[in-house]
Design a protein around this motif. Sequence first.
Motif, short mmCIF file in Angstrom:
data_model
loop_
_atom_site.label_atom_id
_atom_site.label_comp_id
_atom_site.label_asym_id
_atom_site.label_seq_id
_atom_site.Cartn_x
_atom_site.Cartn_y
_atom_site.Cartn_z
N ALA A 18 8.28 -7.42 10.90
CA ALA A 18 7.37 -8.45 11.41
C ALA A 18 6.57 -9.08 10.27
O ALA A 18 6.33 -10.29 10.28
N LEU A 19 6.17 -8.28 9.29
CA LEU A 19 5.45 -8.82 8.14
C LEU A 19 6.33 -9.78 7.35
O LEU A 19 5.86 -10.80 6.84
N GLU A 20 7.62 -9.45 7.23
CA GLU A 20 8.57 -10.33 6.54
C GLU A 20 8.61 -11.71 7.17
O GLU A 20 8.77 -12.72 6.48
N SER A 21 8.48 -11.77 8.49
CA SER A 21 8.56 -13.03 9.24
C SER A 21 7.23 -13.75 9.32
O SER A 21 7.17 -14.87 9.83
N CYS A 22 6.20 -13.13 8.86
CA CYS A 22 4.84 -13.66 8.98
C CYS A 22 4.55 -14.62 7.83
O CYS A 22 4.92 -14.37 6.69
N ASP A 23 3.84 -15.71 8.13
CA ASP A 23 3.50 -16.70 7.11
C ASP A 23 2.18 -16.42 6.40
O ASP A 23 1.80 -17.14 5.49
N ALA A 24 1.46 -15.40 6.83
CA ALA A 24 0.15 -15.09 6.24
C ALA A 24 0.31 -14.60 4.81
O ALA A 24 1.36 -14.09 4.41
N ASP A 25 -0.76 -14.75 4.03
CA ASP A 25 -0.78 -14.33 2.63
C ASP A 25 -1.03 -12.82 2.57
O ASP A 25 -2.16 -12.36 2.44
N LEU A 26 0.07 -12.05 2.69
CA LEU A 26 -0.01 -10.59 2.73
C LEU A 26 1.00 -9.98 1.77
O LEU A 26 2.09 -10.52 1.59
N ASP A 27 0.63 -8.87 1.20
CA ASP A 27 1.55 -8.04 0.43
C ASP A 27 1.54 -6.67 1.08
O ASP A 27 0.53 -6.26 1.66
N TRP A 28 2.62 -5.94 0.99
CA TRP A 28 2.65 -4.60 1.58
C TRP A 28 3.59 -3.70 0.81
O TRP A 28 4.45 -4.15 0.08
N ASP A 29 3.35 -2.42 1.01
CA ASP A 29 4.15 -1.40 0.36
C ASP A 29 4.27 -0.22 1.31
O ASP A 29 3.27 0.22 1.88
N LEU A 30 5.48 0.27 1.48
CA LEU A 30 5.72 1.45 2.30
C LEU A 30 6.23 2.55 1.37
O LEU A 30 7.28 2.41 0.75
N ALA A 31 5.43 3.61 1.25
CA ALA A 31 5.81 4.72 0.39
C ALA A 31 5.35 6.02 1.03
O ALA A 31 4.20 6.13 1.48
N SER A 32 6.25 6.98 1.10
CA SER A 32 5.95 8.31 1.65
C SER A 32 5.35 8.24 3.05
O SER A 32 4.44 9.01 3.37
N GLY A 33 5.83 7.31 3.85
CA GLY A 33 5.35 7.21 5.23
C GLY A 33 4.00 6.56 5.39
O GLY A 33 3.41 6.60 6.46
N ILE A 34 3.49 5.93 4.33
CA ILE A 34 2.21 5.23 4.39
C ILE A 34 2.45 3.76 4.11
O ILE A 34 2.98 3.40 3.05
N LEU A 35 2.09 2.91 5.06
CA LEU A 35 2.23 1.47 4.91
C LEU A 35 0.87 0.90 4.53
O LEU A 35 -0.10 1.04 5.28
N THR A 36 0.81 0.28 3.36
CA THR A 36 -0.41 -0.35 2.88
C THR A 36 -0.20 -1.86 2.91
O THR A 36 0.72 -2.37 2.26
#
Length: 113
Positions: free
Chosen positions: A20-38
Amino acid sequence: MEEYDFNQKVDDTLMAIEDALESCDADLDWDLASGILTIECGSDSKYSGSQIIVNRQAPTRQIWVASRGGGFHFDFSGGQDNETYRWLQGELELFDLLNRALSEQTGETVTLR
């Protein structure tokens, strides 16, 4: 719910949030590591650099979310077939909270899903 089933549901949910974040136009960055999505709000955001953290809590079989608005603990709620399920804190659904928190922190309307 067995730990394996819980972990699979959380993994599926985190992947759905990422999609859903991939499809979102908002100015966001994210990282999923070890089961934690930031999720980090970008430089053009209302609260530039602020974060929303989504992670699993295996001992309690919950998904926890931390945002500027507070901490939230979501329980699994599924039908008998376990195909249709949601994560709830009372009546608040996980994606509804993410939409609200991301909208508040970015200053723009964010709709995931």
